[in-house]
Design a protein around this motif. Structure first.
Motif, PDB file in Angstrom:
ATOM      1  N   ARG A   1       3.924  10.717 -11.419  1.00 16.64           N
ATOM      2  CA  ARG A   1       5.133  10.707 -12.267  1.00 16.64           C
ATOM      3  C   ARG A   1       6.338  10.080 -11.575  1.00 16.64           C
ATOM      4  N   TRP A   2       6.149   9.504 -10.392  1.00 19.14           N
ATOM      5  CA  TRP A   2       7.265   8.833  -9.723  1.00 19.14           C
ATOM      6  C   TRP A   2       6.885   7.378  -9.490  1.00 19.14           C
ATOM      7  N   ASP A   3       7.825   6.481  -9.785  1.00 17.24           N
ATOM      8  CA  ASP A   3       7.576   5.060  -9.537  1.00 17.24           C
ATOM      9  C   ASP A   3       7.677   4.804  -8.041  1.00 17.24           C
ATOM     10  N   ASP A   4       6.549   4.519  -7.407  1.00 17.64           N
ATOM     11  CA  ASP A   4       6.561   4.233  -5.977  1.00 17.64           C
ATOM     12  C   ASP A   4       6.363   2.749  -5.704  1.00 17.64           C
ATOM     13  N   CYS A   5       5.595   2.077  -6.553  1.00 19.50           N
ATOM     14  CA  CYS A   5       5.486   0.625  -6.455  1.00 19.50           C
ATOM     15  C   CYS A   5       6.764   0.024  -7.049  1.00 19.50           C
ATOM     16  N   ALA A   6       7.145  -1.121  -6.526  1.00 18.07           N
ATOM     17  CA  ALA A   6       8.381  -1.755  -6.992  1.00 18.07           C
ATOM     18  C   ALA A   6       8.336  -2.011  -8.496  1.00 18.07           C
TER      19      ALA A   6
ATOM     20  N   CYS B   1       0.845  -1.207   0.000  1.00 21.55           N
ATOM     21  CA  CYS B   1       0.000   0.000   0.000  1.00 21.55           C
ATOM     22  C   CYS B   1       0.877   1.253   0.000  1.00 21.55           C
ATOM     23  N   ILE B   2       0.486   2.201  -0.816  1.00 19.68           N
ATOM     24  CA  ILE B   2       1.175   3.496  -0.833  1.00 19.68           C
ATOM     25  C   ILE B   2       0.121   4.595  -0.706  1.00 19.68           C
ATOM     26  N   PRO B   3       0.487   5.802  -0.286  1.00 21.91           N
ATOM     27  CA  PRO B   3      -0.515   6.877  -0.212  1.00 21.91           C
ATOM     28  C   PRO B   3      -1.212   7.061  -1.555  1.00 21.91           C
ATOM     29  N   ALA B   4      -2.506   7.295  -1.510  1.00 15.00           N
ATOM     30  CA  ALA B   4      -3.303   7.378  -2.744  1.00 15.00           C
ATOM     31  C   ALA B   4      -2.793   8.457  -3.697  1.00 15.00           C
ATOM     32  N   ASN B   5      -2.303   9.571  -3.119  1.00 14.05           N
ATOM     33  CA  ASN B   5      -1.873  10.658  -4.009  1.00 14.05           C
ATOM     34  C   ASN B   5      -0.505  10.401  -4.641  1.00 14.05           C
ATOM     35  N   TRP B   6       0.059   9.237  -4.375  1.00 14.22           N
ATOM     36  CA  TRP B   6       1.298   8.852  -5.062  1.00 14.22           C
ATOM     37  C   TRP B   6       0.979   8.164  -6.389  1.00 14.22           C
ATOM     38  N   GLU B   7      -0.302   7.837  -6.617  1.00 15.62           N
ATOM     39  CA  GLU B   7      -0.671   7.229  -7.892  1.00 15.62           C
ATOM     40  C   GLU B   7      -0.653   8.322  -8.973  1.00 15.62           C
ATOM     41  N   CYS B   8      -0.041   8.012 -10.072  1.00 12.38           N
ATOM     42  CA  CYS B   8       0.018   8.940 -11.213  1.00 12.38           C
ATOM     43  C   CYS B   8       0.672  10.279 -10.853  1.00 12.38           C
TER      44      CYS B   8
ATOM     45  N   GLY C   1       6.409  -0.263 -10.592  1.00  6.77           N
ATOM     46  CA  GLY C   1       5.931   0.945 -11.279  1.00  6.77           C
ATOM     47  C   GLY C   1       4.455   0.912 -11.621  1.00  6.77           C
ATOM     48  N   SER C   2       3.706  -0.014 -11.007  1.00  7.76           N
ATOM     49  CA  SER C   2       2.292  -0.160 -11.399  1.00  7.76           C
ATOM     50  C   SER C   2       1.456   1.067 -11.048  1.00  7.76           C
ATOM     51  N   ASP C   3       1.958   1.928 -10.145  1.00  7.12           N
ATOM     52  CA  ASP C   3       1.197   3.140  -9.797  1.00  7.12           C
ATOM     53  C   ASP C   3       1.265   4.203 -10.890  1.00  7.12           C
ATOM     54  N   GLU C   4       2.109   3.981 -11.898  1.00  6.20           N
ATOM     55  CA  GLU C   4       2.265   4.990 -12.949  1.00  6.20           C
ATOM     56  C   GLU C   4       1.893   4.461 -14.343  1.00  6.20           C
ATOM     57  N   VAL C   5       1.270   3.295 -14.390  1.00  4.60           N
ATOM     58  CA  VAL C   5       1.027   2.662 -15.693  1.00  4.60           C
ATOM     59  C   VAL C   5      -0.220   3.219 -16.380  1.00  4.60           C
TER      60      VAL C   5
ATOM     61  N   ARG D   1      23.746  14.930  -5.407  1.00  5.53           N
ATOM     62  CA  ARG D   1      23.123  16.011  -6.169  1.00  5.53           C
ATOM     63  C   ARG D   1      21.886  15.510  -6.902  1.00  5.53           C
ATOM     64  N   LYS D   2      22.014  14.327  -7.503  1.00  4.29           N
ATOM     65  CA  LYS D   2      20.881  13.763  -8.250  1.00  4.29           C
ATOM     66  C   LYS D   2      19.708  13.490  -7.306  1.00  4.29           C
ATOM     67  N   ARG D   3      20.039  12.934  -6.127  1.00  3.84           N
ATOM     68  CA  ARG D   3      18.972  12.648  -5.161  1.00  3.84           C
ATOM     69  C   ARG D   3      18.266  13.948  -4.758  1.00  3.84           C
ATOM     70  N   LEU D   4      19.060  14.987  -4.476  1.00  7.36           N
ATOM     71  CA  LEU D   4      18.473  16.263  -4.073  1.00  7.36           C
ATOM     72  C   LEU D   4      17.633  16.850  -5.201  1.00  7.36           C
ATOM     73  N   ASN D   5      18.161  16.702  -6.425  1.00  8.51           N
ATOM     74  CA  ASN D   5      17.442  17.211  -7.586  1.00  8.51           C
ATOM     75  C   ASN D   5      16.082  16.517  -7.724  1.00  8.51           C
ATOM     76  N   GLN D   6      16.078  15.189  -7.512  1.00 12.31           N
ATOM     77  CA  GLN D   6      14.839  14.428  -7.635  1.00 12.31           C
ATOM     78  C   GLN D   6      13.849  14.834  -6.543  1.00 12.31           C
ATOM     79  N   MET D   7      14.386  15.026  -5.320  1.00 12.56           N
ATOM     80  CA  MET D   7      13.512  15.430  -4.216  1.00 12.56           C
ATOM     81  C   MET D   7      12.923  16.807  -4.504  1.00 12.56           C
ATOM     82  N   TYR D   8      13.764  17.695  -5.043  1.00  7.26           N
ATOM     83  CA  TYR D   8      13.320  19.055  -5.354  1.00  7.26           C
ATOM     84  C   TYR D   8      12.184  19.017  -6.372  1.00  7.26           C
ATOM     85  N   ARG D   9      12.399  18.191  -7.409  1.00  9.88           N
ATOM     86  CA  ARG D   9      11.364  18.061  -8.436  1.00  9.88           C
ATOM     87  C   ARG D   9      10.065  17.550  -7.832  1.00  9.88           C
ATOM     88  N   ARG D  10      10.225  16.555  -6.963  1.00  9.70           N
ATOM     89  CA  ARG D  10       9.031  15.922  -6.411  1.00  9.70           C
ATOM     90  C   ARG D  10       8.228  16.920  -5.581  1.00  9.70           C
TER      91      ARG D  10
END
Ligand SMILES: [Ca+2]
Ligand SMILES: [Ca+2]
Ligand SMILES: [Ca+2]
Ligand SMILES: [Ca+2]
Length: 209
Positions: free
Chosen positions: A43-48, A34-41, A50-54, A196-205
Motif C-alpha cells: 500500500r505504499w509507493d516505493d518504486c518511483a 530493486c526494493i525489498p520484496a515485502n514492499w510489493e503490494c 508506483g509499479s510495486d503497487e499496480v 506531523r504528516k511524515r510521522l503519521n505516515q511512518m506510524y501507519r506504515r
C-alpha cells in the motif's frame, strides 16, 4: 579507446544477462531499481512510478489507482490524489476551507485548517500549560509575559499589562506583536504540520507491517 569499448561491451553483456539484477528477496521496479520484496503490494509507493503497487489485490482503490487501507478513508488526510477518500464523509468538524477534521484535532496545538480555524486563535480552546489566555480574545501568551516588568504588550491593546501595579510611563507596545511575528509563527506551523504528516505516515506504515 579499446578500454572504453571493452567497458561498454561489458555493461551491454551484463544487462543482456540480467546482471546486475535483484536478489531473491527483492522486487524489481519497472525502472530496474530493486526494493525489498515485502514492499510489493504493501500500500505504499516505493518504486518511483508506483509499479510495486499496480497489480495487487485491493479492497479500496482510489480513482487514481492507488490502493488505500480501510482506516485511511475519512481520516482527515487526503490520500487519493483527487481527495476521493475524504469526500462524502460524515464530518465532526469542517474547516471553512472544506476540509473535514476529527474532533480531537481541534485545539490540539496543530494548525489543521488552512486558515488556522481549529487553533486557539479562532476557537475557544483552553490554553496549554505555562500559558494564559488574553482577556476577551482567543490568544495564549506565556505566563511570564503577563504583567512582565518591562510592561510589554503581548495581548492586543495591552490587556496583559492593564491591571498591573507598575507606573504607567513604563507601558510600551511590544514590537513583537506584529504581522511579521504572526508570519514566522505560521511558517513554523507549516513545518510542524509537514513533520506531523511524515510521522503519521511512518506510524501507519509500521502498524500495517
Ligand atoms: Ca510498496
Ligand atoms: Ca484519508
Ligand atoms: Ca488542530
Ligand atoms: Ca506583557
Amino acid at each position: 579507446m579499446l578500454k572504453v569499448t571493452f567497458t561498454l561491451l561489458s555493461v551491454i553483456v551484463a544487462v543482456a544477462l540480467g546482471q546486475p539484477g535483484c536478489g531473491p528477496d527483492e522486487y524489481m521496479c519497472s525502472d530496474g531499481i530493486c526494493i525489498p520484496a515485502n514492499w510489493e503490494c504493501d500500500r505504499w509507493d516505493d518504486c518511483a512510478d508506483g509499479s510495486d503497487e499496480v497489480n495487487c489485490a485491493c479492497e479500496h482503490r482510489c480513482p487514481d489507482g492507488k490502493c488505500i487501507e480501510e482506516n485511511w478513508i475519512c481520516d482527515g488526510w487526503t490520500d487519493c490524489s483527487d481527495g476521493w477518500d475524504e469526500a462524502n464523509c460524515t464530518c465532526d468538524f469542517q474547516c471553512p476551507d472544506g476540509r473535514c477534521i476529527p474532533s480531537h484535532w481541534v485545539c490540539d496545538g496543530w494548525n489543521d485548517c488552512s486558515d488556522s480555524w481549529d487553533t486557539v486563535d479562532e476557537q475557544d480552546c483552553p490554553c496549554p500549560g505555562e500559558t494564559v489566555k488574553c482577556p476577551n480574545v482567543n490568544k495564549c501568551i506565556p505566563i511570564w509575559q503577563w504583567c512582565d516588568a518591562d510592561g510589554i504588550w503581548d495581548c492586543p491593546e495591552g490587556t496583559d499589562q492593564a491591571n498591573c501595579t507598575m507606573p504607567s510611563h513604563s507601558m510600551k507596545k511590544s514590537n513583537t506583536f506584529t504581522h511579521h511575528d504572526d508570519e514566522s509563527l505560521n511558517k513554523l506551523t507549516k513545518e510542524d504540520q509537514a513533520q506531523r504528516k511524515r510521522l503519521n505516515q511512518m506510524y501507519r506504515r509500521f502498524n500495517s507491517q
